[in-house]
Motif scaffolding. Structure first.
Motif, short mmCIF file in Angstrom:
data_model
loop_
_atom_site.label_atom_id
_atom_site.label_comp_id
_atom_site.label_asym_id
_atom_site.label_seq_id
_atom_site.Cartn_x
_atom_site.Cartn_y
_atom_site.Cartn_z
N UNK A 71 19.57 64.22 33.58
CA UNK A 71 18.77 63.63 32.49
C UNK A 71 17.59 62.83 33.04
N UNK A 72 17.83 62.03 34.06
CA UNK A 72 16.78 61.15 34.57
C UNK A 72 16.40 61.45 36.02
N UNK A 73 16.62 62.67 36.44
CA UNK A 73 16.40 63.02 37.85
C UNK A 73 14.96 62.81 38.29
N UNK A 74 14.00 63.04 37.40
CA UNK A 74 12.58 62.92 37.78
C UNK A 74 11.91 61.68 37.16
N UNK A 75 12.71 60.70 36.73
CA UNK A 75 12.16 59.49 36.15
C UNK A 75 11.65 58.55 37.24
N UNK A 89 11.61 46.78 35.86
CA UNK A 89 12.30 47.54 36.90
C UNK A 89 12.20 49.04 36.67
N UNK A 90 12.41 49.47 35.42
CA UNK A 90 12.37 50.90 35.11
C UNK A 90 10.96 51.47 35.21
N UNK A 91 9.96 50.61 35.09
CA UNK A 91 8.57 51.04 35.24
C UNK A 91 8.09 50.92 36.69
N UNK A 96 9.32 57.21 30.42
CA UNK A 96 9.11 58.46 31.16
C UNK A 96 8.73 59.67 30.31
N UNK A 97 8.91 59.58 28.99
CA UNK A 97 8.62 60.72 28.13
C UNK A 97 7.44 60.49 27.20
N UNK A 154 15.08 56.89 38.93
CA UNK A 154 15.88 58.11 38.73
C UNK A 154 17.38 57.86 38.79
N UNK A 155 18.10 58.85 38.23
CA UNK A 155 19.56 58.94 38.36
C UNK A 155 20.29 57.71 37.80
N UNK A 156 19.77 57.18 36.71
CA UNK A 156 20.41 56.05 36.03
C UNK A 156 20.24 56.23 34.53
N UNK A 157 21.34 56.45 33.83
CA UNK A 157 21.26 56.71 32.40
C UNK A 157 21.38 55.43 31.57
#
Length: 360
Positions: free
Chosen positions: A134-138, A29-31, A295-296, A141-144
Protein backbone atom coordinates in the motif's frame (compact mmCIF):
# COMPACT_ATOMS: atom_id res chain seq x y z
CA UNK A 1 -10.33 8.99 46.67
CA UNK A 2 -13.09 8.64 44.08
CA UNK A 3 -11.91 11.76 42.26
CA UNK A 4 -13.90 14.40 40.41
CA UNK A 5 -16.63 13.76 37.91
CA UNK A 6 -15.48 14.31 34.32
CA UNK A 7 -17.70 17.37 34.06
CA UNK A 8 -15.62 19.19 36.70
CA UNK A 9 -12.28 18.84 34.88
CA UNK A 10 -10.75 19.49 31.48
CA UNK A 11 -9.43 16.01 30.60
CA UNK A 12 -11.72 15.66 27.58
CA UNK A 13 -10.44 18.89 26.06
CA UNK A 14 -6.79 18.02 26.79
CA UNK A 15 -7.14 14.58 25.16
CA UNK A 16 -8.59 16.08 21.99
CA UNK A 17 -5.79 18.62 21.87
CA UNK A 18 -3.22 15.85 22.34
CA UNK A 19 -4.78 13.78 19.53
CA UNK A 20 -4.53 16.74 17.16
CA UNK A 21 -0.93 17.36 18.28
CA UNK A 22 -0.07 13.80 17.24
CA UNK A 23 -1.66 14.49 13.85
CA UNK A 24 0.43 17.65 13.42
CA UNK A 25 3.66 15.90 14.43
CA UNK A 26 3.02 12.97 12.12
CA UNK A 27 2.31 15.26 9.20
CA UNK A 28 5.83 16.60 9.41
CA UNK A 29 7.34 13.13 9.69
CA UNK A 30 5.22 11.61 6.92
CA UNK A 31 6.11 14.53 4.65
CA UNK A 32 9.79 14.01 5.46
CA UNK A 33 10.14 17.39 7.17
CA UNK A 34 11.90 17.95 10.51
CA UNK A 35 9.40 17.48 13.32
CA UNK A 36 8.93 20.47 15.68
CA UNK A 37 10.22 19.78 19.18
CA UNK A 38 9.85 21.07 22.71
CA UNK A 39 13.17 22.36 24.04
CA UNK A 40 14.87 20.65 21.11
CA UNK A 41 14.38 17.24 22.75
CA UNK A 42 10.79 15.95 22.56
CA UNK A 43 8.60 16.01 19.47
CA UNK A 44 5.01 17.21 19.61
CA UNK A 45 3.89 13.62 19.04
CA UNK A 46 5.93 12.19 21.92
CA UNK A 47 4.76 15.03 24.16
CA UNK A 48 1.12 14.31 23.29
CA UNK A 49 1.47 10.55 23.86
CA UNK A 50 2.85 11.21 27.33
CA UNK A 51 -0.17 13.40 28.06
CA UNK A 52 -2.47 10.64 26.80
CA UNK A 53 -0.89 8.02 29.04
CA UNK A 54 -0.88 10.23 32.14
CA UNK A 55 -4.60 10.98 31.78
CA UNK A 56 -5.31 7.35 30.93
CA UNK A 57 -3.51 6.20 34.08
CA UNK A 58 -5.58 8.53 36.23
CA UNK A 59 -8.94 7.71 34.66
CA UNK A 60 -8.39 3.97 34.21
CA UNK A 61 -7.35 3.59 37.85
CA UNK A 62 -10.45 5.53 38.82
CA UNK A 63 -12.51 3.20 36.65
CA UNK A 64 -11.05 0.12 38.32
CA UNK A 65 -11.62 1.57 41.78
CA UNK A 66 -15.25 2.29 40.92
CA UNK A 67 -15.89 -1.12 39.32
CA UNK A 68 -17.57 -3.93 41.21
CA UNK A 69 -15.00 -6.49 40.02
CA UNK A 70 -11.94 -6.92 37.83
CA UNK A 71 -14.09 -8.45 35.09
CA UNK A 72 -16.53 -5.54 35.10
CA UNK A 73 -13.58 -3.19 34.76
CA UNK A 74 -11.96 -5.31 32.05
CA UNK A 75 -15.17 -5.50 30.04
CA UNK A 76 -15.27 -1.70 30.00
CA UNK A 77 -11.69 -1.63 28.71
CA UNK A 78 -12.52 -4.08 25.93
CA UNK A 79 -15.63 -2.16 24.89
CA UNK A 80 -13.72 1.11 24.80
CA UNK A 81 -10.71 -0.09 22.86
CA UNK A 82 -11.70 -2.82 20.42
CA UNK A 83 -15.00 -2.00 18.62
CA UNK A 84 -13.56 1.12 16.97
CA UNK A 85 -10.27 -0.65 16.31
CA UNK A 86 -12.03 -3.60 14.63
CA UNK A 87 -13.93 -1.27 12.28
CA UNK A 88 -10.79 0.76 11.54
CA UNK A 89 -8.83 -2.44 10.83
CA UNK A 90 -11.53 -3.71 8.47
CA UNK A 91 -11.56 -0.42 6.56
CA UNK A 92 -7.77 -0.49 6.30
CA UNK A 93 -7.74 -4.04 4.92
CA UNK A 94 -10.49 -3.35 2.38
CA UNK A 95 -9.63 0.12 1.13
CA UNK A 96 -5.94 0.62 1.86
CA UNK A 97 -4.56 -2.85 1.27
CA UNK A 98 -7.28 -4.01 -1.10
CA UNK A 99 -8.14 -1.15 -3.45
CA UNK A 100 -4.93 0.83 -2.96
CA UNK A 101 -2.49 -2.08 -2.76
CA UNK A 102 -0.04 -2.69 -5.57
CA UNK A 103 0.42 -6.46 -5.71
CA UNK A 104 -2.86 -8.37 -5.78
CA UNK A 105 -6.14 -7.19 -7.36
CA UNK A 106 -8.50 -5.73 -4.79
CA UNK A 107 -11.16 -8.46 -4.54
CA UNK A 108 -8.59 -11.23 -4.73
CA UNK A 109 -6.66 -9.71 -1.85
CA UNK A 110 -9.71 -8.85 0.29
CA UNK A 111 -10.84 -12.50 0.30
CA UNK A 112 -7.36 -13.90 0.78
CA UNK A 113 -5.65 -15.36 3.82
CA UNK A 114 -3.23 -12.42 3.74
CA UNK A 115 -6.11 -10.01 4.26
CA UNK A 116 -7.44 -12.06 7.17
CA UNK A 117 -3.99 -12.22 8.77
CA UNK A 118 -3.54 -8.46 8.32
CA UNK A 119 -6.92 -7.78 9.91
CA UNK A 120 -6.19 -10.03 12.88
CA UNK A 121 -2.74 -8.49 13.30
CA UNK A 122 -4.26 -5.01 13.56
CA UNK A 123 -6.98 -6.16 15.94
CA UNK A 124 -4.30 -7.73 18.10
CA UNK A 125 -2.63 -4.31 18.28
CA UNK A 126 -0.01 -4.61 15.56
CA UNK A 127 -0.81 -1.80 13.16
CA UNK A 128 2.45 -0.52 11.75
CA UNK A 129 3.18 -2.97 8.98
CA UNK A 130 2.43 -2.33 5.32
CA UNK A 131 0.39 -5.00 3.51
CA UNK A 132 0.02 -5.53 -0.24
CA UNK A 133 2.52 -2.71 -0.87
CA UNK A 134 0.00 0.00 0.00
CA UNK A 135 2.69 2.50 0.97
CA UNK A 136 5.77 1.00 -0.69
CA UNK A 137 6.49 4.12 -2.78
CA UNK A 138 5.35 6.74 -0.24
CA UNK A 139 7.61 9.44 1.19
CA UNK A 140 7.42 7.50 4.47
CA UNK A 141 7.26 3.96 3.08
CA UNK A 142 6.04 0.64 4.48
CA UNK A 143 3.92 2.11 7.27
CA UNK A 144 0.14 1.89 7.10
CA UNK A 145 -0.93 3.04 10.54
CA UNK A 146 2.04 3.87 12.71
CA UNK A 147 -0.10 5.28 15.52
CA UNK A 148 -1.42 1.89 16.60
CA UNK A 149 1.83 0.64 18.09
CA UNK A 150 1.15 2.42 21.39
CA UNK A 151 -2.17 0.61 21.92
CA UNK A 152 -0.59 -2.70 22.89
CA UNK A 153 1.39 -0.97 25.63
CA UNK A 154 -1.66 0.89 26.84
CA UNK A 155 -3.66 -2.36 26.88
CA UNK A 156 -0.95 -4.09 28.92
CA UNK A 157 -1.07 -1.17 31.35
CA UNK A 158 -4.84 -1.73 31.66
CA UNK A 159 -4.05 -5.23 32.93
CA UNK A 160 -0.96 -4.64 35.05
CA UNK A 161 -2.46 -1.82 37.13
CA UNK A 162 -5.42 -3.78 38.60
CA UNK A 163 -3.26 -6.91 38.96
CA UNK A 164 -0.76 -4.92 41.01
CA UNK A 165 -3.54 -3.43 43.11
CA UNK A 166 -5.04 -6.88 43.70
CA UNK A 167 -1.64 -8.29 44.67
CA UNK A 168 -1.04 -5.46 47.14
CA UNK A 169 -4.65 -5.44 48.40
CA UNK A 170 -5.53 -2.13 46.76
CA UNK A 171 -2.54 -0.38 48.29
CA UNK A 172 -0.66 2.01 46.03
CA UNK A 173 2.69 0.75 47.38
CA UNK A 174 2.80 -1.74 44.54
CA UNK A 175 2.34 1.06 42.01
CA UNK A 176 5.23 2.99 43.59
CA UNK A 177 7.47 -0.08 43.31
CA UNK A 178 6.43 -0.58 39.68
CA UNK A 179 7.10 3.08 38.87
CA UNK A 180 10.53 2.86 40.51
CA UNK A 181 11.33 -0.21 38.40
CA UNK A 182 10.27 1.58 35.19
CA UNK A 183 12.42 4.60 36.03
CA UNK A 184 15.37 2.37 36.92
CA UNK A 185 15.16 0.41 33.65
CA UNK A 186 14.75 3.57 31.58
CA UNK A 187 17.71 5.26 33.26
CA UNK A 188 19.86 2.15 32.80
CA UNK A 189 18.96 2.03 29.09
CA UNK A 190 19.78 5.73 28.68
CA UNK A 191 23.17 5.34 30.37
CA UNK A 192 24.27 2.10 28.69
CA UNK A 193 22.38 2.53 25.40
CA UNK A 194 21.28 -1.11 25.78
CA UNK A 195 17.63 -2.05 25.53
CA UNK A 196 15.12 -4.68 24.58
CA UNK A 197 12.74 -2.61 22.48
CA UNK A 198 9.45 -4.06 23.77
CA UNK A 199 10.48 -3.74 27.42
CA UNK A 200 11.95 -0.29 26.82
CA UNK A 201 8.74 0.95 25.21
CA UNK A 202 6.51 -0.59 27.88
CA UNK A 203 8.44 0.92 30.79
CA UNK A 204 8.69 4.24 28.95
CA UNK A 205 4.95 4.56 28.39
CA UNK A 206 3.98 2.98 31.68
CA UNK A 207 5.87 5.69 33.55
CA UNK A 208 3.30 8.48 32.87
CA UNK A 209 0.51 5.91 33.22
CA UNK A 210 1.69 4.98 36.71
CA UNK A 211 2.16 8.63 37.66
CA UNK A 212 -1.47 9.25 36.66
CA UNK A 213 -2.57 6.23 38.71
CA UNK A 214 -0.68 7.46 41.77
CA UNK A 215 -2.14 10.94 41.35
CA UNK A 216 -5.59 9.35 41.66
CA UNK A 217 -4.67 7.42 44.79
CA UNK A 218 -3.11 10.41 46.52
CA UNK A 219 -5.60 13.03 45.39
CA UNK A 220 -6.95 13.75 48.85
CA UNK A 221 -3.46 14.94 49.82
CA UNK A 222 -2.78 17.32 46.92
CA UNK A 223 -6.14 18.45 45.53
CA UNK A 224 -6.20 21.88 47.13
CA UNK A 225 -5.11 25.19 45.66
CA UNK A 226 -1.95 25.66 47.73
CA UNK A 227 -0.56 22.13 47.22
CA UNK A 228 -1.39 22.11 43.52
CA UNK A 229 0.46 25.39 43.02
CA UNK A 230 3.49 24.11 44.93
CA UNK A 231 3.53 20.87 42.92
CA UNK A 232 3.13 22.74 39.65
CA UNK A 233 6.01 25.13 40.36
CA UNK A 234 8.19 22.32 41.68
CA UNK A 235 7.70 20.29 38.52
CA UNK A 236 8.46 23.26 36.27
CA UNK A 237 11.59 23.96 38.34
CA UNK A 238 12.76 20.34 38.06
CA UNK A 239 12.31 20.39 34.30
CA UNK A 240 14.22 23.67 34.04
CA UNK A 241 17.18 22.91 36.31
CA UNK A 242 17.83 19.21 35.64
CA UNK A 243 20.94 18.81 33.45
CA UNK A 244 20.34 17.28 30.02
CA UNK A 245 21.84 13.96 31.08
CA UNK A 246 20.39 10.42 30.86
CA UNK A 247 18.23 11.08 33.93
CA UNK A 248 16.55 14.11 32.36
CA UNK A 249 14.08 12.11 30.28
CA UNK A 250 12.58 10.43 33.34
CA UNK A 251 12.44 13.73 35.24
CA UNK A 252 10.60 15.27 32.31
CA UNK A 253 8.17 12.33 31.95
CA UNK A 254 7.26 12.28 35.64
CA UNK A 255 6.95 16.06 35.96
CA UNK A 256 4.97 16.45 32.74
CA UNK A 257 2.56 13.73 33.90
CA UNK A 258 2.01 15.47 37.23
CA UNK A 259 1.50 18.83 35.50
CA UNK A 260 -1.03 17.25 33.10
CA UNK A 261 -3.16 15.89 35.93
CA UNK A 262 -2.89 19.13 37.92
CA UNK A 263 -4.10 21.19 34.95
CA UNK A 264 -6.85 18.71 34.10
CA UNK A 265 -8.19 18.73 37.66
CA UNK A 266 -7.86 22.48 38.19
CA UNK A 267 -9.88 23.74 35.25
CA UNK A 268 -13.41 23.03 34.14
CA UNK A 269 -14.50 23.23 30.51
CA UNK A 270 -17.97 22.98 29.00
CA UNK A 271 -17.03 22.77 25.32
CA UNK A 272 -16.66 18.98 25.25
CA UNK A 273 -17.10 17.81 28.88
CA UNK A 274 -18.80 14.46 28.35
CA UNK A 275 -20.81 15.52 25.28
CA UNK A 276 -18.66 13.47 22.92
CA UNK A 277 -15.20 11.94 22.69
CA UNK A 278 -13.64 11.63 19.25
CA UNK A 279 -10.03 11.68 20.49
CA UNK A 280 -9.58 7.92 20.07
CA UNK A 281 -11.01 8.09 16.55
CA UNK A 282 -8.61 10.90 15.68
CA UNK A 283 -5.73 8.82 16.97
CA UNK A 284 -6.50 5.63 15.02
CA UNK A 285 -7.57 7.21 11.71
CA UNK A 286 -5.20 10.14 11.27
CA UNK A 287 -2.06 8.27 10.18
CA UNK A 288 -3.52 6.36 7.17
CA UNK A 289 -5.52 9.41 6.08
CA UNK A 290 -2.35 11.51 6.16
CA UNK A 291 -0.42 8.91 4.19
CA UNK A 292 -3.02 9.04 1.42
CA UNK A 293 -3.38 12.83 1.37
CA UNK A 294 0.38 13.45 1.39
CA UNK A 295 1.23 10.89 -1.27
CA UNK A 296 -1.85 10.72 -3.49
CA UNK A 297 -2.65 14.42 -3.89
CA UNK A 298 -0.73 17.45 -5.09
CA UNK A 299 -1.61 19.59 -2.09
CA UNK A 300 1.22 21.52 -0.44
CA UNK A 301 2.13 20.96 3.20
CA UNK A 302 -0.35 23.10 5.13
CA UNK A 303 -3.37 22.53 2.82
CA UNK A 304 -2.68 18.79 2.98
CA UNK A 305 -2.55 18.97 6.77
CA UNK A 306 -5.88 20.81 6.84
CA UNK A 307 -7.47 18.31 4.45
CA UNK A 308 -6.16 15.35 6.46
CA UNK A 309 -7.44 16.90 9.69
CA UNK A 310 -10.89 17.54 8.20
CA UNK A 311 -11.25 13.98 6.89
CA UNK A 312 -9.91 12.51 10.12
CA UNK A 313 -12.39 14.52 12.18
CA UNK A 314 -15.24 13.22 10.01
CA UNK A 315 -14.11 9.61 10.41
CA UNK A 316 -13.55 10.06 14.14
CA UNK A 317 -17.01 11.59 14.58
CA UNK A 318 -18.61 8.72 12.66
CA UNK A 319 -16.66 6.23 14.75
CA UNK A 320 -17.83 7.85 17.97
CA UNK A 321 -21.53 8.06 17.14
CA UNK A 322 -21.91 4.82 15.16
CA UNK A 323 -19.45 2.49 16.88
CA UNK A 324 -17.93 3.64 20.16
CA UNK A 325 -20.85 5.34 21.89
CA UNK A 326 -23.37 2.53 21.12
CA UNK A 327 -21.06 -0.07 22.66
CA UNK A 328 -20.50 2.05 25.76
CA UNK A 329 -24.24 2.64 26.13
CA UNK A 330 -24.85 -1.10 25.81
CA UNK A 331 -22.42 -1.76 28.62
CA UNK A 332 -23.94 0.98 30.77
CA UNK A 333 -27.44 -0.47 30.32
CA UNK A 334 -26.33 -4.02 31.11
CA UNK A 335 -24.43 -2.80 34.18
CA UNK A 336 -27.56 -1.12 35.51
CA UNK A 337 -29.53 -4.36 35.09
CA UNK A 338 -26.87 -6.57 36.69
CA UNK A 339 -26.41 -4.28 39.68
CA UNK A 340 -30.05 -3.58 40.43
CA UNK A 341 -29.77 -5.22 43.85
CA UNK A 342 -26.26 -4.09 44.72
CA UNK A 343 -25.40 -2.12 47.81
CA UNK A 344 -25.70 1.67 47.94
CA UNK A 345 -21.90 1.96 47.82
CA UNK A 346 -21.66 -0.09 44.62
CA UNK A 347 -24.51 1.82 42.99
CA UNK A 348 -22.81 5.13 43.81
CA UNK A 349 -19.54 3.88 42.32
CA UNK A 350 -21.28 2.77 39.12
CA UNK A 351 -23.10 6.08 38.80
CA UNK A 352 -19.84 7.99 39.03
CA UNK A 353 -18.31 6.01 36.16
CA UNK A 354 -19.60 7.91 33.14
CA UNK A 355 -19.71 5.91 29.86
CA UNK A 356 -18.63 8.84 27.75
CA UNK A 357 -15.12 8.86 29.21
CA UNK A 358 -12.50 7.63 26.76
CA UNK A 359 -10.77 5.76 29.57
CA UNK A 360 -13.85 4.72 31.50
Amino acid sequence: MIGPNHRSNSFDLIRHGAALAVLVAHHYALSRFPTPQFWGIFSYGAFAVLVFFAISGYLVTKSYWNSTSFWTYFEKRLRRLFPALIVCSALMVIFLYGFMGQQSPALKFIFSERAYNAFMAHVWLDGSRDINKFSADFKYPNAANGSLWTLRYEFFSYIIIPCTLILFRKSYKGLIALLALCILLQTYSAITNEKIVSIWRQTLLMTPFLVGALMFFTEEHWNNTKTKLILFLACLTMIAITPRNPAYQMVFYVCLSIITILIGISFKENLIAGKFDISYGIYIYAFPVQQIIINKTTLSFYPSMAAAAAITLLLATASWYWVEKPFLKRHHSSSNIKTHDTSDTQQTALASSDPTLRNQ
